[in-house]
Every structure is written in structure tokens, then in C-alpha cells.
Scaffold this motif. Structure first.
Motif, PDB file in Angstrom:
ATOM      1  N   SER A  97     -10.320  65.079  11.172  1.00 12.01           N
ATOM      2  CA  SER A  97     -11.725  65.076  11.261  1.00 12.01           C
ATOM      3  C   SER A  97     -12.004  66.934  11.516  1.00 12.01           C
ATOM      4  CB  SER A  97     -11.629  65.420  12.675  1.00 12.01           C
ATOM      5  OG  SER A  97     -11.351  66.074  13.417  1.00 12.01           O
ATOM      6  N   ASN A  98     -13.102  67.139  11.126  1.00 14.62           N
ATOM      7  CA  ASN A  98     -13.295  68.721  10.795  1.00 14.62           C
ATOM      8  C   ASN A  98     -14.106  68.961  12.656  1.00 14.62           C
ATOM      9  OD1 ASN A  98     -14.282  68.234   8.194  1.00 14.62           O
ATOM     10  ND2 ASN A  98     -15.944  67.314   8.309  1.00 14.62           N
ATOM     11  N   ASP A  99     -13.134  68.960  13.270  1.00 10.53           N
ATOM     12  CA  ASP A  99     -13.682  69.177  14.498  1.00 10.53           C
ATOM     13  C   ASP A  99     -12.631  68.876  15.484  1.00 10.53           C
ATOM     14  OD1 ASP A  99     -14.104  70.562  17.048  1.00 10.53           O
ATOM     15  OD2 ASP A  99     -15.895  70.167  16.631  1.00 10.53           O
ATOM     16  N   GLU A 103     -18.586  64.359  19.089  1.00  6.34           N
ATOM     17  CA  GLU A 103     -19.906  63.339  18.966  1.00  6.34           C
ATOM     18  C   GLU A 103     -18.515  62.937  17.060  1.00  6.34           C
ATOM     19  OE1 GLU A 103     -23.476  63.162  18.856  1.00  6.34           O
ATOM     20  OE2 GLU A 103     -23.661  63.490  20.893  1.00  6.34           O
ATOM     21  N   GLU A 104     -18.816  63.030  16.678  1.00  6.99           N
ATOM     22  CA  GLU A 104     -18.028  63.139  14.768  1.00  6.99           C
ATOM     23  C   GLU A 104     -16.565  62.599  15.268  1.00  6.99           C
ATOM     24  OE1 GLU A 104     -16.415  65.633  11.574  1.00  6.99           O
ATOM     25  OE2 GLU A 104     -18.412  66.585  12.417  1.00  6.99           O
ATOM     26  N   LYS A 107     -16.559  59.503  16.901  1.00  7.36           N
ATOM     27  CA  LYS A 107     -16.830  58.273  15.800  1.00  7.36           C
ATOM     28  C   LYS A 107     -15.571  57.964  14.999  1.00  7.36           C
ATOM     29  CE  LYS A 107     -19.773  57.321  12.120  1.00  7.36           C
ATOM     30  NZ  LYS A 107     -21.520  57.347  11.326  1.00  7.36           N
TER      31      LYS A 107
END
Length: 412
Positions: A97-99, A103-104, A107
Motif C-alpha cells: 500500500s502507499n499508506d 480509505e485507500e 480498500k
């Protein structure tokens, strides 16, 4: 008896299948200028816990830090280079993941299949991590159903992903690496016959009531020798520790703890591989202008006789002599070889300290020891009898998983 601790191994498939497990691992590995991993020891150490969760159908969410980005998104501290190596080791594709919150991430977590793995981005990209921020911990915890701490090395830090996150998840258990570290250390302290090999003065006070013998070597020995009025020449001495050093010797004698200082010392006229050297008895003292750089053969013999009586030996600190100076590392090699021999006879040998580990690696003796403590401050603080926040956080939820506790009472 050693403390009994609940770990990931106590969770069965019915506890894990389909459940989202937030796993705090230690992936703080060294990277070169091209962001290639130069030492994957910590990555390999995380594998057993991850594989267990995969086999039992859990949805694995890996959480870690890398370096000290100070709450700023910094490319060189990204965990992205770790995903390919993890995938190779666990033979399962690891998503990235980028974080680590938001929310991303939510998901991506929702899309993890049973037995799947997602690696979150560096938690220290948020300053709230090191501040042990409750809201940040709550956001991390919202991603999962249960928590596994397998980052013993960083568990002395009261950070959000180590401590506060446990307030929102149940159960919270130790990973296999955490369990192994604690079983060796806590188990060693509760052994009825324990000899302890150490060079750290701040640890000695905590351990005098738990050990049969203390063997002092390396630079620390000269502080003790000077405290006992022996001449130490220009050897390294911690002048501000002389009073406590003397009191520790007397305390050891009062408690009938063997306290072994070097009988003889290899001294040199300068700190150099080609220095002039000779061996002098500690009782006579080191001449002015000379410094102690290793222990002599009589000291090694005395140390070995003490070690022959041990059931458990912990070598914590630095080397006995000077790392990298062949002329002055005979003591270190002798003790390392002795411990390998004892381990082959069933003695538990626990090793901690970068220089000692480096020496064992050079000698090809790492695999001849019972356990190598991963680099970091957590095990040192545990030896000193301090409370470890990450462990205490797991203990907070004993209403569900009891008996996982390390208190100052157990260690002081």
C-alpha cells in the motif's frame, strides 16, 4: 519456571481463518544507495509468524517502520523494496500500500483473500506513531480483528503500533520471534543454575540476585579494577562509575555471587595492531603509559572453569579484546569457542551485542549458539529489569489471553 506466554501458536485455524491480523514486524533493514537490501536477517526472522497465519487462512496486514523519517514521507525510507523479498521468502505475493491508514488502505485490506498478505507503508511517515497517539492507533487497529506483536527489538518504545493499538484489538498475542526472545531471556533468569557473562555495568545491578557468576572482560573490567585500587595505566575507565563498580563487587561477595575479573591482562603501549605488547598480572597492575587490550591465558583458564559449571550463559556487551586486532582478540575467540563447545553439550548459550555477533559470524560459530539476540535496545532494557511497553501492552488484555506478563517483579 519460565513464564508461560500465549503466542500466535495458541491460535487455531478457527480463530484465524478469515480474520484480519495486524502484525507488527521489524523490517528496519539496511538499504544501499539503490534501495537494495544489504542484510535481510530481520525479514527472514518475520517469516515463521507470517507463514503460520497464511496456513491458517488469516488475512495478514504487516506493519513496520524503517529508519527515522521524523513524520515526513521520505522515499529512501519507504518499505516498498521489502515487498519483493518478503514474497520470495514466504512464497506468497505480498501486496503493497502507499499508506498505512486511510480509505485507500481500507480498500486494499478489504480485498485481501484468506491467506493473503498486505504490507503497509512506513508507520513513521506519521509523527503520531512515535508520539503514541491514540487516534492514530485507533485508525491502524480499525484495519484488523486481532493483533500480533513480533517486533521484540522495538517493543521497548511506547509507539502507537506497539502499545496503543492493543487497546482496540482482541486478542493481542506475541509472534513466534517475540515468544522465542522472551523464552530465552525470561527462561534464563528463572533457571536454578545460571551463570551470566556480561560487560554492561548498568545490567549487573539488576542481575546480582538472579545469577551464580558474573564474568567481566573487555573495557568494563578496567573500571572495576581501578575501583579496587589496581593500577590500570591509560586503559579506558569510566571515572564516574568507580563508586558504583566497587559497591557492585561488594554486593556480589555478600550475595555469594562469583565475580570474575581478569587474572592477567595483555597490555600494549598504544592502540594499534602493531603495538608492543606483554602480559601482566592484574594484581601487579598495568604500567604507566600502557593500556589493557585483552585478557591473558590465566584469565581465560579461570573463565573457562567457571563456564564449565554453567547451565545457561548469556554473553551481553562487547568483545573481551579488541575487535579486528588479531593480536588482541585471543580472549574473545577463546570464549566464543568455549561457548560453542558447551552448547554442543546442552548448555544454553545466549548472545547479544553487535561486536560479539560479528566475531561469531567471522569464526563461523553463530549456528553453534542456542540463540542470537537481534540488535536493538529492547533486550538490554529487559536485562536491566525495565518495563517493556510492547510486552506490557499485550499483558493489558489478559482477560482473554492470560499469563502473558513480564513485570518488574519478575525481573528485579
Amino acid at each position: 519456571m519460565p513464564l508461560k506466554k500465549k503466542s500466535i501458536g495458541d491460535l487455531k485455524e478457527s480463530d484465524l481463518r478469515g480474520k484480519k491480523a495486524l502484525v507488527r514486524v521489524d523490517l528496519d533493514v539496511p538499504l544501499d544507495g539503490n534501495l537494495n537490501i544489504t542484510d535481510d536477517t530481520k525479514v527472514k526472522a518475520a517469516v515463521p509468524t507470517i507463514q503460520y497465519l497464511i496456513r491458517h487462512g488469516a488475512k495478514v496486514i504487516l506493519c513496520s517502520h524503517l529508519g527515522h523519517p521524523e513524520g515526513v514521507i521520505t522515499p529512501k525510507y519507504s518499505l516498498k523494496p521489502l515487498a519483493p523479498r518478503l514474497s520470495e521468502l514466504i512464497q506468497t505475493k505480498v501486496g503493497m500500500s502507499n499508506d498505512c491508514i486511510g480509505e485507500e488502505v481500507e480498500k486494499l485490506v478489504a480485498e485481501i483473500p484468506d491467506g493473503g498478505v498486505l504490507l503497509l507503508e512506513n508507520v513513521r511517515f506519521y509523527k503520531e506513531e512515535e508520539k503514541n497517539d491514540l487516534e492514530f492507533a485507533k485508525k491502524l487497529a480499525s484495519l484488523a480483528d486481532l493483533y500480533v506483536n513480533d517486533a521484540f527489538r522495538t517493543s521497548h518504545r511506547p509507539h502507537a503500533s506497539i502499545k496503543k493499538v492493543t487497546k482496540f484489538l482482541l486478542p493481542c498475542v506475541a509472534g513466534f520471534l517475540m515468544q522465542k526472545e522472551l523464552e530465552y531471556l525470561v527462561g534464563a533468569f528463572s533457571s536454578p543454575k545460571l551463570d551470566y557473562l556480561t560487560e554492561a555495568i548498568r545490567v549487573i545491578k539488576s542481575l546480582l540476585g538472579k545469577v551464580d557468576s558474573l564474568i567481566i572482560g573487555g573495557g568494563m573490567a578496567f573500571t572495576f579494577l581501578k575501583a579496587l585500587n589496581h593500577s590500570v595505566g591509560i586503559s579506558l575507565v569510566e571515572e564516574d562509575k568507580l563508586d558504583i563498580a566497587k559497591s557492585l563487587v561488594y554486593r556480589a561477595i555478600a550475595r555469594r555471587v562469583g565475580f570474575l575479573l581478569p587474572w592477567d591482562i595483555v597490555v600494549a603501549d598504544k592502540f594499534s595492531p602493531d603495538a608492543n605488547s606483554k602480559t601482566v598480572p592484574a594484581a601487579i597492575g598495568i604500567p604507566e603509559g600502557w593500556m589493557g587490550l585483552d585478557v591473558g591465558s590465566r584469565a581465560i583458564d579461570r573463565y573457562n572453569k567457571c563456564l564449565d559449571q554453567a547451565k545457561t550463559v548469556i554473553w551481553h556487551g562487547t568483545t573481551i579484546g579488541v575487535l579486528g586486532m588479531e593480536k588482541f582478540d585471543l580472549g574473545t575467540k577463546a570464549i566464543a569457542t568455549k561457548l560453542a563447545e558447551l552448547n554442543g553439550k546442552g548448555v544454553t548459550t545466549i548472545i547479544g551485542g553487535d561486536d560479539v555477533i560479528a566475531t561469531l559470524e567471522k569464526l563461523g560459530l553463530v549456528d553453534k549458539m542456542s540463540h542470537i539476540l537481534l540488535r536493538g535496545d529492547a533486550y538490554k532494557e529487559l536485562l536491566e529489569g525495565k518495563s517493556i511497553p510492547g510486552i506490557q501492552a499485550l499483558n493489558d488484555i489478559t482477560a482473554y489471553y492470560s499469563s502473558f506478563a513480564i513485570s518488574n517483579r519478575e525481573l528485579s
